[in-house]
Design an enzyme around this catalytic site. Structure first.
Site, mmCIF file in Angstrom:
data_model
loop_
_atom_site.group_PDB
_atom_site.id
_atom_site.type_symbol
_atom_site.label_atom_id
_atom_site.label_comp_id
_atom_site.label_asym_id
_atom_site.label_seq_id
_atom_site.Cartn_x
_atom_site.Cartn_y
_atom_site.Cartn_z
ATOM 1 N N TYR A 185 -1.377 0.631 -1.306
ATOM 2 C CA TYR A 185 -0.416 0.881 -1.516
ATOM 3 C C TYR A 185 0.056 0.911 -2.905
ATOM 4 C CZ TYR A 185 5.066 0.126 -1.674
ATOM 5 O OH TYR A 185 6.391 0.145 -1.869
ATOM 6 N N SER A 196 7.316 2.945 -6.699
ATOM 7 C CA SER A 196 7.780 1.412 -6.656
ATOM 8 C C SER A 196 7.238 0.956 -8.120
ATOM 9 C CB SER A 196 6.796 0.877 -5.710
ATOM 10 O OG SER A 196 6.466 -0.597 -5.816
#
Ligand code: NAD
Length: 250
Positions: A148, A135
């Protein structure tokens, strides 16, 4: 190029589903792994090049057995796309130990497990590619996403380790999306007080003033998994509309 055997995790929705469609269109054989059986059943299951397996990719025994069964069915694994992931919103002090483990296991341990059981098949053929879907949060971050962002940053270390340990025959590359229009994004936005406003804010954050459609991430993955990218390994590629690079001012 065609007729390679490609494992895609988190294949039933979003970026994973776009990858399934991309590789089926390229005449490749796709082994689709997802925990959501009913969503898996909505893929193009009549396509004889698609093999679906319900599998929790954070579970070592499940991954080992599923990849073994897949290899028995299709012969070997050429490409692994570690795409499955979940988002949870919390700071370190708010995150419970169970939530931390869940995010790490689904986002990071799954990539280790799938690589562990797929790479030996690539070694037999002396050729293979592993793509890790990380990401933009591996480079920049926001509030309330501590587990995350940690898991996605660690994926870059995993990418380098696989690239170094299995060179020259096996390449490993990370893909780092910004905001992509998938169920993950839509579900997160729905939890806000004003989903329309949050969606517009997401658009405005990107220099490109748009949210990336999942097929554009699949296109990049398709290129990186191809022989055209034969000199690319160990690197991370951002597909993020320039998110976070603007200092501001004129
Ligand atoms: P999504 O939620 O739309 O789809 C994820 C898929 O993974 C679902 O089908 C889900 O059932 C599956 N999955 C979840 N846990 C699983 C498990 N334990 N085992 C097997 N399958 C499991 O998500 P998405 O937006 O398509 O995200 C795909 C990847 O891209 C994720 O790793 C995510 O972190 C990353 N990513 C997404 C965005 C975004 O804006 N959507 C941005 C950056 C990175």
């Amino acid at each position: 190029m065609a007729n390679r055997n490609i494992i895609i995790t988190g294949a039933a929705k979003g970026i994973g589903k776009a990858c399934v469609e991309h590789f089926l269109n390229e005449n490749e054989t796709v082994i689709a792994l997802d925990i959501d059986e009913s969503a898996l059943n909505q893929l193009d299951i009549k396509n004889s090049n698609l093999h679906c397996f319900t599998c929790d990719v954070s579970n070592g025994n499940a991954v080992k057995n599923t990849i073994k069964t897949a290899i028995e069915k299709v012969g070997n694994i050429d490409v692994l796309i570690n795409n499955a992931g979940i988002q949870r919103y919390s700071t370190i002090t708010e995150t419970t130990e169970d939530e931390w483990d869940l995010v790490m296991n689904v986002n990071l341990k799954s990539a280790f497990l799938c690589a562990k059981y797929a790479i030996p098949s690539m070694q037999q053929k002396e050729k293979g590619v592993v793509i890790n879907v990380s990401s933009v949060q591996a480079f920049i971050t926001q509030k309330n996403v501590a587990p995350y962002t940690t898991s996605k940053t660690a994926m870059l270390g995993l990418t380098r380790s696989i690239a170094v340990d299995y060179a020259p025959n096996i390449r490993c590359v990370a893909v780092c999306p910004g905001t992509v229009d998938t169920p993950m994004l839509r579900d997160a936005i729905q939890e806000s007080d004003n989903p329309e406003k949050v969606y517009q804010e997401c658009i405005d954050m990107h220099l490109t003033k748009r949210i990336c459609p999942p097929n554009e991430v699949a296109e990049l993955i398709g290129f990186l998994a191809s022989d055209k990218a034969g000199s690319i390994t160990g690197q991370a590629f951002r597909v993020d509309g320039g998110l976070g690079i603007h200092i501001g001012g004129n």
